[in-house]
Design an enzyme around this catalytic site. Structure first.
Site, PDB file in Angstrom:
ATOM      1  CB  CYS A  77      -0.985  -0.065   1.155  1.00  0.00           C
ATOM      2  SG  CYS A  77      -2.399   0.996   0.850  1.00  0.00           S
ATOM      3  CG  HIS A 170      -3.226  -2.796   4.433  1.00  0.00           C
ATOM      4  ND1 HIS A 170      -2.280  -2.238   5.269  1.00  0.00           N
ATOM      5  CD2 HIS A 170      -3.740  -1.771   3.730  1.00  0.00           C
ATOM      6  CE1 HIS A 170      -2.230  -0.939   5.089  1.00  0.00           C
ATOM      7  NE2 HIS A 170      -3.101  -0.615   4.151  1.00  0.00           N
ATOM      8  CD  GLU A 172      -0.495  -5.054   6.643  1.00  0.00           C
ATOM      9  OE1 GLU A 172      -0.498  -5.599   5.530  1.00  0.00           O
ATOM     10  OE2 GLU A 172      -0.792  -3.862   6.826  1.00  0.00           O
TER      11      GLU A 172
HETATM   12  N1  GLN Z   1      -3.476   6.484   0.730  1.00  0.00           N
HETATM   13  C1  GLN Z   1      -2.254   6.221   1.437  1.00  0.00           C
HETATM   14  C2  GLN Z   1      -1.085   6.963   0.820  1.00  0.00           C
HETATM   15  O1  GLN Z   1      -1.223   7.650  -0.124  1.00  0.00           O
HETATM   16  C3  GLN Z   1      -1.955   4.733   1.471  1.00  0.00           C
HETATM   17  C4  GLN Z   1      -2.955   4.028   2.335  1.00  0.00           C
HETATM   18  C5  GLN Z   1      -2.454   2.766   2.958  1.00  0.00           C
HETATM   19  O2  GLN Z   1      -1.264   2.500   3.046  1.00  0.00           O
HETATM   20  N2  GLN Z   1      -3.386   1.989   3.437  1.00  0.00           N
HETATM   21  O3  GLN Z   1      -0.015   6.846   1.297  1.00  0.00           O
END
Ligand code: GLN
Length: 192
Positions: A77, A170, A172
Site C-alpha cells: 500500500c 494489506h 498483514e
Molecule cells: N493512501 C495512502 C497513501 O497515499 C496509502 C494508504 C495505505 O497504506 N493503506 O499513502
C-alpha cells in the site's frame, strides 16, 4: 534469515507478527545502520507522505535506495507508493526503485475502502482475501515487471520485478501467511 520492517509509521507491527509466525528473524528499521545485515525489507502501509518525510529527516532515502538495488524489498500500500518510480507528483519523496507508475488513492477516500478475493500468481489454494484501505493501483509497468494480481477491471494490484514486490492492499491484516511466505521465498532465493 533476517527481515527488516521499516518502522517509521503505519502497520509495521502486524508485518513483524506475520514474519515471526513464519520463523524469520525480524528487526524494526528507523535508522540507516539498522539496514546492515538484513536479507530483506518490508515497507508497510500507512501514509506515504509521512513515511517519505520521516525517511528524509532520518537520512534513510539513499541507504534505502541502495538496499533495494540488490536486496528483496516488499512495499504494501503506502509502501508500494514509496517504492514506485513514478507517482505523478514531484514534491513527495519516494525511493523510485521499482519500474511502476502508481496512482495514489485510486479508489477515493477512506469510506471507499473495500475487501475482495484475488487470484494471485504464485500462490496455491483459495483466492487471497485482500483488504484495500485508501489504496493505490499500478497504472503502468515496465516489461521487467510481472503483474501478479489484477482486479476484475484489469487494474494491477500486485506486481513483482525480480527481487522487488509490491501489493496495493494489506496482507498483514488478514492472518493469511501466503504472501509473507512468498516474500520469504524470494529472500531465500536471493541469499542462495
Ligand atoms: N493512501 C495512502 C497513501 O497515499 C496509502 C494508504 C495505505 O497504506 N493503506 O499513502
Amino acid at each position: 534469515m533476517k527481515i527488516g520492517v521499516l518502522a517509521l509509521q503505519g502497520a509495521f507491527i502486524e508485518h513483524i507478527k506475520m514474519l515471526c509466525q513464519l520463523g524469520a528473524q525480524t528487526a524494526e528499521v528507523r535508522l540507516p545502520n539498522q539496514l546492515e545485515g538484513l536479507d530483506g525489507l518490508i515497507i508497510p502501509g500507512g501514509e506515504s507522505t509521512t513515511i517519505g518525510k520521516l525517511a528524509t529527516s532520518y537520512g534513510l532515502i539513499e541507504p534505502l535506495r541502495r538496499f533495494t538495488r540488490s536486496r528483496p524489498t516488499w512495499g504494501t500500500c503506502a509502501g508500494m507508493i514509496f517504492l514506485a518510480k513514478d507517482i505523478g507528483i514531484d514534491e513527495q519523496p519516494i525511493l523510485a526503485s521499482m519500474d511502476i507508475r502508481v496512482d495514489r488513492n485510486a479508489f477515493g477516500r477512506q469510506i471507499d475502502s473495500f475487501e475482495t478475493d484475488l487470484v494471485i500468481a504464485g500462490l496455491k489454494g483459495k483466492p487471497f482475501h485482500a483488504v484495500f484501505i485508501r489504496a493505490p493501483v499500478v497504472t503502468a509497468a515496465a516489461d521487467a515487471v510481472k503483474a501478479l494480481a489484477r482486479l476484475e477491471d484489469g487494474r494491477i494490484v500486485a506486481a513483482r520485478q525480480e527481487h522487488l514486490l509490491a501489493t496495493a492492499f494489506h496482507p498483514e491484516l488478514t492472518g493469511d501467511l501466503r504472501l509473507h511466505s512468498y516474500f520469504c521465498a524470494i529472500v531465500k532465493e536471493t541469499m542462495a
